[in-house]
Design a protein around this motif. Structure first.
Motif, short mmCIF file in Angstrom:
data_model
loop_
_atom_site.label_atom_id
_atom_site.label_comp_id
_atom_site.label_asym_id
_atom_site.label_seq_id
_atom_site.Cartn_x
_atom_site.Cartn_y
_atom_site.Cartn_z
N VAL A 1 0.70 -1.20 0.06
CA VAL A 1 -0.06 0.01 -0.16
C VAL A 1 0.69 1.10 -0.11
O VAL A 1 0.61 2.28 -0.74
CB VAL A 1 -0.94 0.05 1.38
CG1 VAL A 1 -1.66 1.15 1.29
CG2 VAL A 1 -2.22 -1.09 1.38
N GLU A 2 1.88 1.23 0.78
CA GLU A 2 2.84 2.34 1.13
C GLU A 2 4.14 2.01 1.51
O GLU A 2 4.22 1.13 2.35
CB GLU A 2 1.90 3.34 1.93
CG GLU A 2 2.78 4.51 2.54
CD GLU A 2 2.37 5.29 3.50
OE1 GLU A 2 1.13 6.29 3.08
OE2 GLU A 2 2.63 5.33 4.63
N ARG B 1 2.99 5.95 -2.31
CA ARG B 1 1.72 5.19 -2.04
C ARG B 1 1.00 4.62 -3.32
O ARG B 1 0.84 5.54 -4.49
CB ARG B 1 0.38 6.18 -1.64
CG ARG B 1 -0.48 5.53 -1.08
CD ARG B 1 -1.19 6.40 -0.09
NE ARG B 1 -2.53 5.42 0.40
CZ ARG B 1 -2.54 5.09 1.92
NH1 ARG B 1 -1.69 4.92 2.70
NH2 ARG B 1 -3.75 4.48 2.09
N ARG C 1 1.97 12.03 4.73
CA ARG C 1 1.18 10.59 4.64
C ARG C 1 -0.07 10.86 4.53
O ARG C 1 -1.08 10.38 3.73
CB ARG C 1 1.51 9.63 5.63
CG ARG C 1 2.98 9.04 5.47
CD ARG C 1 3.25 8.12 6.64
NE ARG C 1 2.43 6.75 6.25
CZ ARG C 1 1.66 6.35 7.30
NH1 ARG C 1 1.90 6.83 8.57
NH2 ARG C 1 1.15 5.16 7.04
N TYR C 2 -0.73 11.92 5.44
CA TYR C 2 -2.14 12.31 5.42
C TYR C 2 -2.78 12.84 4.33
O TYR C 2 -3.92 12.24 3.80
CB TYR C 2 -2.26 13.32 6.75
CG TYR C 2 -3.72 13.87 6.91
CD1 TYR C 2 -4.71 12.98 7.13
CD2 TYR C 2 -4.01 15.12 6.24
CE1 TYR C 2 -6.18 13.58 7.21
CE2 TYR C 2 -5.14 15.68 6.13
CZ TYR C 2 -6.26 14.94 6.67
OH TYR C 2 -7.42 15.54 6.92
N LEU D 1 -1.45 12.45 1.19
CA LEU D 1 -1.60 11.40 -0.04
C LEU D 1 -2.95 10.48 0.48
O LEU D 1 -3.51 10.34 -0.62
CB LEU D 1 -0.07 10.19 0.28
CG LEU D 1 1.08 11.03 -0.39
CD1 LEU D 1 2.08 10.10 0.03
CD2 LEU D 1 1.11 11.60 -1.70
N ARG D 2 -3.18 10.12 1.76
CA ARG D 2 -4.22 9.29 1.83
C ARG D 2 -5.44 9.80 1.76
O ARG D 2 -6.38 9.03 0.99
CB ARG D 2 -4.29 8.85 3.52
CG ARG D 2 -5.33 7.82 3.94
CD ARG D 2 -5.29 7.31 5.34
NE ARG D 2 -5.08 8.25 6.16
CZ ARG D 2 -6.22 9.26 6.89
NH1 ARG D 2 -7.26 8.80 6.43
NH2 ARG D 2 -5.62 9.94 7.76
N VAL D 3 -5.87 11.25 2.13
CA VAL D 3 -6.93 11.84 1.86
C VAL D 3 -7.23 12.37 0.37
O VAL D 3 -8.46 12.38 -0.14
CB VAL D 3 -7.16 13.02 2.66
CG1 VAL D 3 -7.26 12.57 4.18
CG2 VAL D 3 -6.24 14.27 2.30
N ASN D 4 -6.21 12.55 -0.48
CA ASN D 4 -6.45 12.60 -1.87
C ASN D 4 -6.64 11.51 -2.83
O ASN D 4 -7.05 11.59 -3.81
CB ASN D 4 -5.34 13.64 -2.33
CG ASN D 4 -5.58 14.88 -1.86
OD1 ASN D 4 -6.22 15.77 -2.48
ND2 ASN D 4 -4.60 15.38 -0.92
N LEU D 5 -6.23 10.16 -2.06
CA LEU D 5 -6.43 9.02 -2.72
C LEU D 5 -7.69 8.85 -3.56
O LEU D 5 -7.78 8.47 -4.74
CB LEU D 5 -5.95 7.78 -1.88
CG LEU D 5 -5.72 6.49 -2.46
CD1 LEU D 5 -4.38 6.72 -3.42
CD2 LEU D 5 -5.33 5.50 -1.34
N GLN E 1 -8.20 7.92 -7.49
CA GLN E 1 -8.68 6.77 -7.79
C GLN E 1 -9.87 7.02 -8.84
O GLN E 1 -10.21 6.10 -9.65
CB GLN E 1 -9.11 5.84 -6.78
CG GLN E 1 -7.72 5.28 -6.20
CD GLN E 1 -7.96 4.79 -4.73
OE1 GLN E 1 -9.11 5.13 -3.89
NE2 GLN E 1 -7.32 3.60 -4.24
#
Length: 119
Positions: free
Chosen positions: A69-70, A83, A105-106, A108-112, A116
């Protein structure tokens, strides 16, 4: 395009942000943003890390720990967070060594989900 917007937003919102590249495992970049005044071959970095991503993912699956995942790397010059977006694409954030790793990291995660949705 959403890819360029997300790349720029992440670099600008994280302390120590240097650059972001969104790239395929084939090494073809979809978008990138480099902080003004910084000299870094972001495309080559993305290509090299796409190879590393494939190797780490394969090793992870071989030993039964699941799909990657990362992952992150901390060198003397950069802090890099990679990521997975989809099985074929990933995003790579490059920060200064004192950059805000947690916020990077945050972001990257919230923009995923936005990224997608484009595939």
């Amino acid at each position: 395009m959403i890819f360029e917007e997300v790349a720029k937003e992440i670099v600008e919102k994280v302390f120590g942000g240097i650059g972001v590249i969104i790239i395929g495992r084939d090494g073809i970049p979809l978008a990138m943003h480099l902080k003004e005044g910084v000299e870094l071959d972001l495309e080559t970095l993305g290509i090299e890390y796409s190879n590393l991503l494939a190797q780490i993912d394969q090793a992870s699956q071989n030993i039964g720990t699941g799909k990657l995942v990362e992952f992150s790397l901390h060198t003397d010059q950069y802090l890099v967070v990679v990521r997975t977006i989809t099985p074929d694409y990933f995003i790579c954030l490059v920060m200064s060594p004192d950059g805000n790793f947690g916020k990077g990291r945050y972001l990257l995660r919230v923009n995923l989900p936005k990224l997608q949705a484009e595939f």
